[in-house]
Design a protein around this motif. Structure first.
Motif, PDB file in Angstrom:
ATOM      1  N   ARG A   1      13.347  36.838  63.301  1.00 54.89           N
ATOM      2  CA  ARG A   1      14.386  36.358  64.213  1.00 54.89           C
ATOM      3  C   ARG A   1      15.510  37.369  64.401  1.00 54.89           C
ATOM      4  O   ARG A   1      16.116  37.429  65.468  1.00 54.89           O
TER       5      ARG A   1
ATOM      6  N   PRO B   1      15.269  40.212  68.987  1.00 53.81           N
ATOM      7  CA  PRO B   1      16.140  40.491  70.136  1.00 53.81           C
ATOM      8  C   PRO B   1      16.392  41.978  70.350  1.00 53.81           C
ATOM      9  O   PRO B   1      16.496  42.434  71.505  1.00 53.81           O
TER      10      PRO B   1
ATOM     11  N   ALA C   1      15.124  43.741  73.808  1.00 53.37           N
ATOM     12  CA  ALA C   1      16.149  44.378  74.644  1.00 53.37           C
ATOM     13  C   ALA C   1      15.780  45.829  74.940  1.00 53.37           C
ATOM     14  O   ALA C   1      15.943  46.315  76.074  1.00 53.37           O
TER      15      ALA C   1
ATOM     16  N   VAL D   1      14.105  31.726  69.016  1.00 56.06           N
ATOM     17  CA  VAL D   1      14.779  32.933  69.507  1.00 56.06           C
ATOM     18  C   VAL D   1      13.997  33.527  70.677  1.00 56.06           C
ATOM     19  O   VAL D   1      14.575  33.926  71.696  1.00 56.06           O
TER      20      VAL D   1
ATOM     21  N   LEU E   1      15.037  34.184  74.700  1.00 58.50           N
ATOM     22  CA  LEU E   1      14.932  35.472  75.379  1.00 58.50           C
ATOM     23  C   LEU E   1      14.217  35.341  76.719  1.00 58.50           C
ATOM     24  O   LEU E   1      14.491  36.102  77.653  1.00 58.50           O
TER      25      LEU E   1
ATOM     26  N   SER F   1      15.445  36.963  80.750  1.00 60.61           N
ATOM     27  CA  SER F   1      14.637  38.154  81.054  1.00 60.61           C
ATOM     28  C   SER F   1      14.178  38.258  82.500  1.00 60.61           C
ATOM     29  O   SER F   1      13.429  39.180  82.831  1.00 60.61           O
TER      30      SER F   1
END
Length: 234
Positions: free
Chosen positions: A13, A17, A21, A45, A49, A53
């Motif tokens: 987790r 990200p 990214a 999570v 996202l 996106s």
């Protein structure tokens, strides 16, 4: 070129990200997160996202038996139901640098399988103790010796596949489920004549979280090359 990157996760987790990214900074890249029922909430999570996106991130929530091989098989089969032309795979623990993905994609124009390699000229490993480096190098020598594969880094999970090559692989019969899955998949690719190339990468020891390596995974990794060698002789 329509690239898709498969990122399998189990308790990542904090790392996920950051990885996503970085991947989304690469033009046209889509991301498929394959979460293996992470108890730490990685799946939640990943779902968050998706909403950030613009449609470039999707999530496959796995249920049933856990394992790296099972996650990748499900992810690859899912990817083949999309219009992706190049399908990459990489770890979620920041040991693979998303900035290397464009080089793998570029090499995919001339190869069926591109492996991000620690053991070709220019490749290296950071933050591993010497004994771990020696064990990894020995493992790859062991695999080459027993199976006849000419790949320097058969255990690397940083790869890019041409869609047509992945479609030809017998994903339904892959039996390995730990890191030996990577060896078996490379062996299957070589056995059907896929063009395989390796590009140098810098592999960095995970910064957060715990390694998924277990005794069972190690035993499987020792035995699988012999099983593949018997299939070759047959």
């Amino acid at each position: 070129m329509r690239p898709l990157v498969i990122v399998p996760t189990y308790n990542e987790r904090d790392n996920l990200p950051v990885v996503v990214a970085a991947l989304l900074r690469i033009p046209h890249v889509a991301v498929l997160v394959v979460d293996d029922g992470s108890p730490d909430g990685t799946g939640d999570v990943a779902d968050a996202l998706v909403g950030e996106s613009d449609g470039r991130v999707s999530v496959l929530h796995r249920t049933g038996p856990r394992g790296l091989g099972l996650s990748y098989v499900d992810g690859m089969q899912h990817a083949l139901r999309t219009d992706a032309t190049l399908i990459c795979q990489m770890d979620a623990d920041l040991s693979h640098d998303p900035a290397d993905v464009p080089r793998l994609l570029e090499a995919g124009a001339h190869a069926d399988l591109v492996i991000g390699s620690r053991y070709v000229p220019g490749g290296r490993i950071e933050n591993w103790p010497k004994r771990r480096v020696m064990l990894s190098a020995f493992a790859n020598w062991y695999i080459r010796t027993i199976t006849g594969l000419s790949i320097e880094d058969s255990t690397s999970g940083f790869r890019c596949w041409r869609r047509e090559a992945l479609q030809r692989l017998p994903l339904h019969r892959i039996a390995s489920n730990g890191y030996a899955f990577l060896v078996e998949l490379a062996w299957e690719a070589a056995s059907i004549g896929c063009r395989i190339t390796e590009v140098p990468i810098t592999f960095v020891e995970r910064r957060r979280g715990a390694s998924k390596l277990s005794g069972r995974v190690i035993v499987e990794s020792v035995l699988v090359p012999w099983r593949l060698a018997r299939r070759r002789r047959a």
